[in-house]
Design a protein around this motif. Structure first.
Motif, short mmCIF file in Angstrom:
data_model
loop_
_atom_site.label_atom_id
_atom_site.label_comp_id
_atom_site.label_asym_id
_atom_site.label_seq_id
_atom_site.Cartn_x
_atom_site.Cartn_y
_atom_site.Cartn_z
N ILE A 220 0.84 -1.19 0.00
CA ILE A 220 0.00 0.00 0.00
C ILE A 220 0.89 1.24 0.00
O ILE A 220 1.89 1.31 0.70
CB ILE A 220 -0.92 0.00 1.23
N LEU A 222 0.85 5.57 0.44
CA LEU A 222 0.09 6.69 1.01
C LEU A 222 0.89 7.95 0.72
O LEU A 222 2.05 8.06 1.14
CB LEU A 222 -0.10 6.49 2.52
N PRO A 232 -4.87 -3.27 5.69
CA PRO A 232 -6.15 -2.75 6.17
C PRO A 232 -6.92 -3.77 7.00
O PRO A 232 -6.80 -4.98 6.81
CB PRO A 232 -6.89 -2.43 4.87
N SER A 234 -11.10 -3.91 8.34
CA SER A 234 -12.38 -3.21 8.22
C SER A 234 -12.94 -2.72 9.55
O SER A 234 -13.77 -1.81 9.57
CB SER A 234 -13.40 -4.14 7.55
N PRO A 238 -12.66 2.15 6.59
CA PRO A 238 -12.76 1.62 5.23
C PRO A 238 -11.38 1.37 4.63
O PRO A 238 -10.40 2.02 5.02
CB PRO A 238 -13.50 2.74 4.47
N PRO A 239 -11.28 0.40 3.71
CA PRO A 239 -9.98 0.00 3.15
C PRO A 239 -9.19 1.15 2.55
O PRO A 239 -7.96 1.16 2.59
CB PRO A 239 -10.35 -1.04 2.09
N GLU A 240 -9.90 2.13 1.95
CA GLU A 240 -9.19 3.23 1.30
C GLU A 240 -8.76 4.33 2.28
O GLU A 240 -8.13 5.31 1.90
CB GLU A 240 -10.08 3.84 0.21
N SER A 241 -9.11 4.15 3.57
CA SER A 241 -8.80 5.16 4.57
C SER A 241 -7.53 4.82 5.33
O SER A 241 -7.31 3.67 5.70
CB SER A 241 -9.98 5.28 5.55
N LEU A 245 -5.76 1.33 8.49
CA LEU A 245 -4.52 0.60 8.27
C LEU A 245 -3.87 0.19 9.58
O LEU A 245 -3.87 0.94 10.56
CB LEU A 245 -3.54 1.45 7.47
#
Length: 380
Positions: A220, A222, A232, A234, A238-241, A245
């Motif tokens: 990943i 960032l 990540p 849940s 959310p996974p994209e946040s 992580l």
């Protein structure tokens, strides 16, 4: 790392995690088992820090003394750099071997798993496998690492169809990456030396994460930064946040623990060891599962193999980090020791890693972990 992992433990204690139940009533039994193993291995409780160096002397062979004799004529700073060259390459080659691989040392014993990987990498280093200069074999440098071939690595680790090593290509990729980001691994000594006679463990880890960050594959990112051993979950977001992580940095922390002795050789003392966490790998995590502190909700977790980034594995590893803190506190309370007297790095060595291996051997043929990981040679 610690904050995110303890957040997941709090959810587990409230029975709000998707993959594991946390049975805190089993904590005394786990701590008791760790104490039993520790006292057997270290009756005087004179426990070293959990690091790569102990593996080099496996089988009662004094390989560290052999290395010291080979380096004796060098200045103190160069001895430190050479030992950093060795231990950094060895740790990066240390991810799980798989159950079938073995290493036969010339004129000596047969070794498996982490100890076998240690001896194999030690012998490769002494043979000059990571140096581009045949007149200076006891070093690793950029040209030597980037020029290392798959065939040479397989030969050094005695890999054949009958003796397969998991993640060979991943290991080679890490060494090539190391050669691209550092002129030599031992240069970390020169980056730390200007900070004076002492340096905090978190500063050493920060340097390792900064300098070695680009070598980790397919991770990943960032803000354009490759995060490495970060995954990540849940239950945190959310996974994209970024909030979702969980950072582990297992190999980087194992490496930081293993840098202590070479840095000391070069005149640098590493302090505040408990800033680092326990290591989220299958021996420490397996101990918690095998003794019932962690109970999988789905029996398939004990039957199938999982990728490192799968959420059950991320959850298992996070709970392992947080619960190792709890085990460490219990062990210290029983022994009447303070964190300064018995840092977590010594509890691991005493300790949880050996206890995880022992209980695995008692429960399963070959001592395999209770949960299987599909290793790519770069995480475990």
């Amino acid at each position: 790392m610690r904050e995110r992992c303890h957040r997941l433990l709090e959810l587990g204690r409230a029975d709000r995690l998707p993959h594991f139940r946390v049975r805190m009533e089993q904590l005394p039994a786990v701590a008791g088992y760790v104490l039993k193993v520790t006292r057997e291995a270290y009756p005087t409780l004179d426990i070293p820090v959990h690091s790569r160096w102990g593996h080099f002397d496996v089988g009662g062979v004094a390989r560290n003394a052999e290395l010291d004799a080979r380096l004796a004529s060098l200045p103190r700073e160069e001895r430190a750099r050479a030992k950093l060259d060795l231990v950094i390459t060895s740790v990066l080659l240390d991810a799980g071997s798989g159950p079938r691989w073995k290493y036969h040392e010339a004129g000596g014993g047969l070794y498996a798993r982490s100890e076998g990987l240690a001896v194999a990498s030690f012998r490769m280093f002494l043979a000059g496998a990571f140096s581009s200069d045949p007149h200076q074999p006891l070093r690793a440098d950029a040209a030597g690492l980037t020029g290392l071939t798959r065939e040479a690595l397989a030969r050094g680790f005695q890999v054949t169809e009958a003796n397969p090593l998991e993640g060979l290509d991943g290991r080679l990729s890490l060494l090539h990456g190391l050669g691209r980001v550092l002129p030599r691994p031992g240069a970390l000594y020169d980056a730390l030396a200007p900070r004076g006679g002492t340096v905090r463990a978190s500063e050493v880890l920060g340097l390792v994460l900064d300098r070695l960050g680009p070598i980790w594959p397919g991770r990943i990112t960032l803000d354009g930064v490759n995060l490495g051993d970060v995954w990540p979950h849940s239950s945190l977001g959310p996974p994209e946040s970024a909030d979702g992580l969980v950072p582990f940095h297992k190999l980087s922390q194992w490496l930081t623990y293993s840098l202590l002795e070479p840095l000391a050789e070069g005149g640098l003392e590493v302090t505040h060891l408990d800033e680092l966490t326990g290591l989220p790998e299958y021996r420490n995590g397996g101990l918690l599962v095998d003794l019932g502190l962690l109970v999988p909700r789905d029996g398939r977790l004990l039957e199938e193999a999982f990728l490192p980034g799968s959420e059950p594995i991320v959850e298992w590893r996070a709970l392992t980090v947080a619960l190792l803190d709890e085990v460490g506190n219990r062990v210290r309370e029983t022994l009447g020791r303070t964190p300064a007297q018995l840092p977590l790095a010594k509890v691991l060595q005493g300790g949880t890693w050996s206890a995880g291996r022992r209980i695995a051997a008692e429960k399963r043929a070959g001592g395999t972990p209770p949960i299987r990981i599909e290793s790519d040679g770069t995480v475990f």
